[in-house]
Design a protein around this motif. Structure first.
Motif, PDB file in Angstrom:
ATOM      1  N   LEU A  86      11.031  -6.229  -3.105  1.00 48.19           N
ATOM      2  CA  LEU A  86      12.141  -5.454  -2.864  1.00 48.19           C
ATOM      3  C   LEU A  86      13.305  -6.475  -2.175  1.00 48.19           C
ATOM      4  N   GLY A  87      13.797  -7.022  -2.983  1.00 41.34           N
ATOM      5  CA  GLY A  87      14.829  -8.110  -2.424  1.00 41.34           C
ATOM      6  C   GLY A  87      14.655  -8.958  -1.169  1.00 41.34           C
ATOM      7  N   GLY A  88      13.228  -9.465  -1.542  1.00 39.35           N
ATOM      8  CA  GLY A  88      12.789 -10.478  -0.477  1.00 39.35           C
ATOM      9  C   GLY A  88      11.644  -9.825   0.484  1.00 39.35           C
ATOM     10  N   THR A  89      11.538  -8.531   0.422  1.00 36.63           N
ATOM     11  CA  THR A  89      10.323  -7.726   1.218  1.00 36.63           C
ATOM     12  C   THR A  89       9.426  -7.420   0.075  1.00 36.63           C
ATOM     13  N   LYS A  90       8.336  -8.052   0.383  1.00 34.55           N
ATOM     14  CA  LYS A  90       7.320  -7.739  -0.635  1.00 34.55           C
ATOM     15  C   LYS A  90       6.053  -6.717  -0.058  1.00 34.55           C
ATOM     16  N   VAL A  91       5.662  -5.858  -0.878  1.00 38.01           N
ATOM     17  CA  VAL A  91       4.931  -4.834  -0.556  1.00 38.01           C
ATOM     18  C   VAL A  91       3.944  -5.008  -1.556  1.00 38.01           C
ATOM     19  N   PHE A  92       2.380  -4.718  -1.354  1.00 37.73           N
ATOM     20  CA  PHE A  92       1.266  -4.962  -2.084  1.00 37.73           C
ATOM     21  C   PHE A  92       0.521  -3.765  -2.191  1.00 37.73           C
ATOM     22  N   LYS A  93      -0.301  -3.450  -3.378  1.00 39.74           N
ATOM     23  CA  LYS A  93      -1.184  -2.485  -3.717  1.00 39.74           C
ATOM     24  C   LYS A  93      -2.482  -3.230  -3.993  1.00 39.74           C
ATOM     25  N   GLY A  94      -3.408  -3.054  -3.109  1.00 39.53           N
ATOM     26  CA  GLY A  94      -4.902  -3.701  -3.319  1.00 39.53           C
ATOM     27  C   GLY A  94      -5.818  -2.568  -4.210  1.00 39.53           C
ATOM     28  N   ILE A  95      -6.332  -2.975  -5.108  1.00 43.11           N
ATOM     29  CA  ILE A  95      -7.226  -1.961  -5.760  1.00 43.11           C
ATOM     30  C   ILE A  95      -8.682  -2.660  -5.570  1.00 43.11           C
ATOM     31  N   LEU A  96      -9.568  -2.451  -4.945  1.00 41.58           N
ATOM     32  CA  LEU A  96     -10.690  -2.879  -4.534  1.00 41.58           C
ATOM     33  C   LEU A  96     -11.876  -2.213  -4.888  1.00 41.58           C
ATOM     34  N   GLU A  97     -12.428  -2.643  -5.722  1.00 44.67           N
ATOM     35  CA  GLU A  97     -14.055  -2.148  -6.457  1.00 44.67           C
ATOM     36  C   GLU A  97     -15.056  -1.893  -5.611  1.00 44.67           C
ATOM     37  N   PRO A  98     -15.945  -0.698  -6.101  1.00 39.30           N
ATOM     38  CA  PRO A  98     -17.110  -0.722  -5.186  1.00 39.30           C
ATOM     39  C   PRO A  98     -17.989  -2.125  -5.156  1.00 39.30           C
ATOM     40  N   GLY A  99     -18.499  -2.582  -4.105  1.00 42.10           N
ATOM     41  CA  GLY A  99     -19.017  -3.877  -4.076  1.00 42.10           C
ATOM     42  C   GLY A  99     -18.269  -5.103  -3.271  1.00 42.10           C
ATOM     43  N   GLY A 104      -0.840  -1.284   6.767  1.00 43.53           N
ATOM     44  CA  GLY A 104      -1.075  -0.203   5.589  1.00 43.53           C
ATOM     45  C   GLY A 104      -1.409   1.000   5.888  1.00 43.53           C
ATOM     46  N   VAL A 105      -1.769   1.846   4.596  1.00 43.31           N
ATOM     47  CA  VAL A 105      -2.118   2.974   4.353  1.00 43.31           C
ATOM     48  C   VAL A 105      -3.343   2.923   3.329  1.00 43.31           C
ATOM     49  N   VAL A 106      -4.558   3.702   3.362  1.00 41.75           N
ATOM     50  CA  VAL A 106      -5.433   3.779   2.482  1.00 41.75           C
ATOM     51  C   VAL A 106      -4.811   5.055   1.671  1.00 41.75           C
ATOM     52  N   SER A 107      -4.678   4.823   0.439  1.00 44.09           N
ATOM     53  CA  SER A 107      -4.465   6.203  -0.666  1.00 44.09           C
ATOM     54  C   SER A 107      -5.862   6.592  -1.317  1.00 44.09           C
ATOM     55  N   LYS A 108      -6.791   5.890  -1.414  1.00 46.23           N
ATOM     56  CA  LYS A 108      -7.926   6.162  -2.171  1.00 46.23           C
ATOM     57  C   LYS A 108      -9.232   5.717  -1.677  1.00 46.23           C
ATOM     58  N   GLY A 109     -10.295   6.287  -1.410  1.00 51.40           N
ATOM     59  CA  GLY A 109     -11.319   5.710  -1.142  1.00 51.40           C
ATOM     60  C   GLY A 109     -11.825   5.589   0.449  1.00 51.40           C
ATOM     61  N   CYS A 110     -12.683   4.630   0.901  1.00 50.82           N
ATOM     62  CA  CYS A 110     -12.852   4.443   2.271  1.00 50.82           C
ATOM     63  C   CYS A 110     -13.127   2.800   2.393  1.00 50.82           C
ATOM     64  N   THR A 125     -13.813   3.434  -5.929  1.00 49.37           N
ATOM     65  CA  THR A 125     -12.438   2.377  -5.546  1.00 49.37           C
ATOM     66  C   THR A 125     -11.672   2.666  -4.518  1.00 49.37           C
ATOM     67  N   VAL A 126     -11.255   1.793  -3.863  1.00 51.12           N
ATOM     68  CA  VAL A 126     -10.249   1.834  -2.656  1.00 51.12           C
ATOM     69  C   VAL A 126      -8.916   1.313  -3.197  1.00 51.12           C
ATOM     70  N   GLU A 127      -7.973   2.163  -2.871  1.00 51.75           N
ATOM     71  CA  GLU A 127      -6.271   1.612  -3.085  1.00 51.75           C
ATOM     72  C   GLU A 127      -5.759   1.643  -1.679  1.00 51.75           C
ATOM     73  N   ILE A 128      -5.177   0.623  -1.321  1.00 54.05           N
ATOM     74  CA  ILE A 128      -4.346   0.409  -0.214  1.00 54.05           C
ATOM     75  C   ILE A 128      -2.929  -0.138  -0.510  1.00 54.05           C
ATOM     76  N   TYR A 129      -2.164   0.271   0.412  1.00 56.81           N
ATOM     77  CA  TYR A 129      -0.617  -0.390   0.241  1.00 56.81           C
ATOM     78  C   TYR A 129      -0.466  -0.895   1.645  1.00 56.81           C
ATOM     79  N   GLU A 130       0.025  -2.084   1.424  1.00 56.38           N
ATOM     80  CA  GLU A 130       0.179  -3.188   2.608  1.00 56.38           C
ATOM     81  C   GLU A 130       1.850  -3.389   2.575  1.00 56.38           C
ATOM     82  N   PHE A 131       2.390  -3.521   3.888  1.00 59.28           N
ATOM     83  CA  PHE A 131       3.464  -3.689   4.220  1.00 59.28           C
ATOM     84  C   PHE A 131       3.975  -4.723   5.306  1.00 59.28           C
ATOM     85  N   ASN A 132       2.815  -5.752   5.446  1.00 60.66           N
ATOM     86  CA  ASN A 132       3.063  -6.845   6.226  1.00 60.66           C
ATOM     87  C   ASN A 132       3.544  -7.896   5.536  1.00 60.66           C
ATOM     88  N   GLN A 133       4.414  -8.701   5.729  1.00 58.64           N
ATOM     89  CA  GLN A 133       5.042  -9.639   4.672  1.00 58.64           C
ATOM     90  C   GLN A 133       4.067 -10.896   4.994  1.00 58.64           C
TER      91      GLN A 133
END
Length: 142
Positions: free
Chosen positions: A47-60, A82-88, A122-130
Motif C-alpha cells: 500500500l504505497g510502501g506499507t506492506k501487509v501480509f496474509k499468512g495461510i498456515l496449514e495443519p502441521g 496482527g489478527v487471527v481470522s481463522k483457526g488457532c 487452517t490458520v489465517e492471520i493478517y500482519e501489519f508490522n513492516q
C-alpha cells in the motif's frame, strides 16, 4: 466521536487529487507478492510502501520445523502485530510464556518465539508490522 467523511466538494481539482491519495486499499485476491514455505503461504500487498501480509498456515505447520532451517535462527526473530481470522495458533516465547491465539484475536508477539497451528484447521492471520514482512521476505523459499 464519529465524524462524517470530509467532502471534497468545492475543493480544487489538484487538492482533491491529493486528498484521494490519502486512502490506499488493496485486497489479497491479487497480491503483489506470494511466498511459499513448507505448509505455509504468505501473500503480501503493498500500500504505497506499507506492506501487509496474509499468512495461510496449514495443519502441521510449526515454525521450528518448517522455517527454522531456512531462517538460520533458533527462534523466529520477527516482532508480529496482527489478527487471527481463522483457526488457532499457539506461540511460545523463548522465556517459556505461551499463548493460544484464535480467530478474532489480535496479538503482538515479540521476537524470539516458536509458533504452530493448533488442531486440524487452517490458520489465517493478517500482519501489519513492516519489520515482520521484511523478515519473512528475507527467508529462502521452498
Amino acid at each position: 466521536i464519529r465524524r462524517p467523511p470530509r467532502s471534497t466538494q468545492g475543493v480544487s481539482s489538484a487538492a482533491s487529487d491529493v486528498y484521494k491519495r490519502q486512502i490506499l486499499s488493496s485486497d489479497f485476491s491479487n497480491p503483489n507478492e506470494t511466498l511459499s514455505f513448507d505448509k505455509a503461504t504468505i501473500q503480501i500487498v503493498d500500500l504505497g510502501g506499507t506492506k501487509v501480509f496474509k499468512g495461510i498456515l496449514e495443519p502441521g505447520w510449526k515454525w521450528s520445523e518448517s522455517v527454522k532451517e531456512a531462517a538460520g535462527t533458533e527462534s523466529c526473530q520477527a516482532r508480529h502485530i496482527g489478527v487471527v481470522s481463522k483457526g488457532c495458533l499457539v506461540t511460545k516465547h523463548n522465556d517459556g510464556s505461551e499463548a493460544k491465539l484464535c480467530a478474532g484475536e489480535t496479538y503482538v508477539v515479540e521476537a524470539g518465539h516458536d509458533a504452530w497451528v493448533d488442531g486440524n484447521e487452517t490458520v489465517e492471520i493478517y500482519e501489519f508490522n513492516q519489520g515482520a514482512v521484511e523478515v519473512v521476505e528475507s527467508i529462502p523459499q521452498n
